[in-house]
Structure formats: structure tokens, C-alpha cells
Design a protein around this motif. Structure first.
Motif, mmCIF file in Angstrom:
data_model
loop_
_atom_site.group_PDB
_atom_site.id
_atom_site.type_symbol
_atom_site.label_atom_id
_atom_site.label_comp_id
_atom_site.label_asym_id
_atom_site.label_seq_id
_atom_site.Cartn_x
_atom_site.Cartn_y
_atom_site.Cartn_z
ATOM 1 N N VAL A 28 0.846 -1.190 0.000
ATOM 2 C CA VAL A 28 0.000 0.000 0.000
ATOM 3 C C VAL A 28 0.880 1.239 0.000
ATOM 4 O O VAL A 28 1.836 1.331 0.766
ATOM 5 N N HIS A 29 0.571 2.186 -0.883
ATOM 6 C CA HIS A 29 1.266 3.485 -0.918
ATOM 7 C C HIS A 29 0.203 4.583 -0.874
ATOM 8 O O HIS A 29 -0.734 4.577 -1.676
ATOM 9 N N ASP A 30 0.345 5.481 0.056
ATOM 10 C CA ASP A 30 -0.599 6.594 0.222
ATOM 11 C C ASP A 30 -2.050 6.121 0.307
ATOM 12 O O ASP A 30 -2.952 6.706 -0.278
ATOM 13 N N GLY A 31 -2.271 4.995 1.011
ATOM 14 C CA GLY A 31 -3.627 4.497 1.223
ATOM 15 C C GLY A 31 -4.225 3.745 0.048
ATOM 16 O O GLY A 31 -5.405 3.418 0.057
ATOM 17 N N THR A 32 -3.419 3.457 -0.979
ATOM 18 C CA THR A 32 -3.908 2.757 -2.161
ATOM 19 C C THR A 32 -3.118 1.476 -2.368
ATOM 20 O O THR A 32 -1.885 1.484 -2.276
ATOM 21 N N ILE A 33 -3.804 0.381 -2.669
ATOM 22 C CA ILE A 33 -3.127 -0.878 -2.984
ATOM 23 C C ILE A 33 -2.419 -0.703 -4.322
ATOM 24 O O ILE A 33 -3.044 -0.386 -5.329
ATOM 25 N N THR A 34 -1.112 -0.891 -4.305
ATOM 26 C CA THR A 34 -0.328 -0.710 -5.531
ATOM 27 C C THR A 34 0.233 -2.013 -6.059
ATOM 28 O O THR A 34 0.622 -2.090 -7.223
ATOM 29 N N GLN A 35 0.300 -3.041 -5.202
ATOM 30 C CA GLN A 35 0.899 -4.296 -5.643
ATOM 31 C C GLN A 35 0.398 -5.428 -4.775
ATOM 32 O O GLN A 35 0.196 -5.265 -3.574
ATOM 33 N N ILE A 36 0.208 -6.602 -5.394
ATOM 34 C CA ILE A 36 -0.173 -7.809 -4.668
ATOM 35 C C ILE A 36 0.780 -8.913 -5.102
ATOM 36 O O ILE A 36 0.867 -9.226 -6.289
ATOM 37 N N ASP A 37 1.521 -9.470 -4.134
ATOM 38 C CA ASP A 37 2.451 -10.557 -4.407
ATOM 39 C C ASP A 37 1.899 -11.842 -3.808
ATOM 40 O O ASP A 37 1.429 -11.845 -2.669
ATOM 41 N N LYS A 38 1.996 -12.915 -4.581
ATOM 42 C CA LYS A 38 1.535 -14.220 -4.109
ATOM 43 C C LYS A 38 2.707 -15.184 -4.174
ATOM 44 O O LYS A 38 3.379 -15.299 -5.194
ATOM 45 N N THR A 39 2.955 -15.869 -3.069
ATOM 46 C CA THR A 39 3.946 -16.935 -3.026
ATOM 47 C C THR A 39 3.199 -18.200 -2.639
ATOM 48 O O THR A 39 2.624 -18.273 -1.558
ATOM 49 N N GLU A 40 3.189 -19.162 -3.542
ATOM 50 C CA GLU A 40 2.459 -20.401 -3.280
ATOM 51 C C GLU A 40 3.444 -21.539 -3.105
ATOM 52 O O GLU A 40 4.436 -21.642 -3.828
ATOM 53 N N LYS A 41 3.160 -22.387 -2.137
ATOM 54 C CA LYS A 41 4.027 -23.511 -1.846
ATOM 55 C C LYS A 41 3.295 -24.808 -2.157
ATOM 56 O O LYS A 41 2.096 -24.910 -1.976
ATOM 57 N N THR A 42 4.040 -25.767 -2.627
ATOM 58 C CA THR A 42 3.500 -27.101 -2.865
ATOM 59 C C THR A 42 4.164 -28.035 -1.877
ATOM 60 O O THR A 42 5.396 -28.097 -1.803
ATOM 61 N N ARG A 43 3.362 -28.725 -1.108
ATOM 62 C CA ARG A 43 3.901 -29.625 -0.098
ATOM 63 C C ARG A 43 3.598 -31.056 -0.480
ATOM 64 O O ARG A 43 2.512 -31.382 -0.936
ATOM 65 N N PHE A 44 4.587 -31.906 -0.275
ATOM 66 C CA PHE A 44 4.450 -33.323 -0.533
ATOM 67 C C PHE A 44 4.557 -34.054 0.790
ATOM 68 O O PHE A 44 5.398 -33.712 1.628
ATOM 69 N N GLY A 45 3.726 -35.057 0.989
ATOM 70 C CA GLY A 45 3.755 -35.818 2.230
ATOM 71 C C GLY A 45 5.060 -36.577 2.363
ATOM 72 O O GLY A 45 5.560 -37.150 1.402
ATOM 73 N N ALA A 46 5.623 -36.560 3.550
ATOM 74 C CA ALA A 46 6.875 -37.278 3.808
ATOM 75 C C ALA A 46 6.566 -38.747 4.068
ATOM 76 O O ALA A 46 5.693 -39.080 4.852
ATOM 77 N N LYS A 47 7.288 -39.606 3.373
ATOM 78 C CA LYS A 47 7.121 -41.045 3.601
ATOM 79 C C LYS A 47 8.169 -41.516 4.593
ATOM 80 O O LYS A 47 9.341 -41.149 4.493
#
Length: 53
Positions: A28-47
Motif C-alpha cells: 500500500v502506498h498513500d492508502g492505495t493498494i499498488t501491488q499484490i504478491d503471491k507466493t504459493e508452496k506445494t507440499r508433498f507428504g513425507a514417507k
């Protein structure tokens, strides 16, 4: 309090609904949303290794 663009709110909600693990960072800059970052993770079950005694 600033007025938030409905398209940005919808984008954020859609991102959250479609994410299982990760993070969303809203910049947010000056009360306005200027950027949205998404970090997505993929998890695998441990055997567990099979031990033969």
C-alpha cells in the motif's frame, strides 16, 4: 480510511480461495493498494522409511 477498488478485493479473495499453502503480500502506498504478491508452496507428504529389523 481509503476506499478500496472492488476489483482488487475480488482478486485478493480469489487468490486466497485458490491457495492451500503460501502467502499474499499487499503493498500500500498513500492508502492505495499498488501491488499484490503471491507466493504459493506445494507440499508433498513425507514417507517414513521402512526399517527391517
Amino acid at each position: 480510511m481509503a476506499v478500496v477498488d472492488q476489483a482488487k478485493v475480488n482478486f485478493i479473495l480469489s487468490t486466497l480461495k485458490n491457495m492451500e499453502y503460501g502467502s499474499v503480500i499487499i503493498t500500500v502506498h498513500d492508502g492505495t493498494i499498488t501491488q499484490i504478491d503471491k507466493t504459493e508452496k506445494t507440499r508433498f507428504g513425507a514417507k517414513k522409511p521402512l526399517h527391517k529389523n
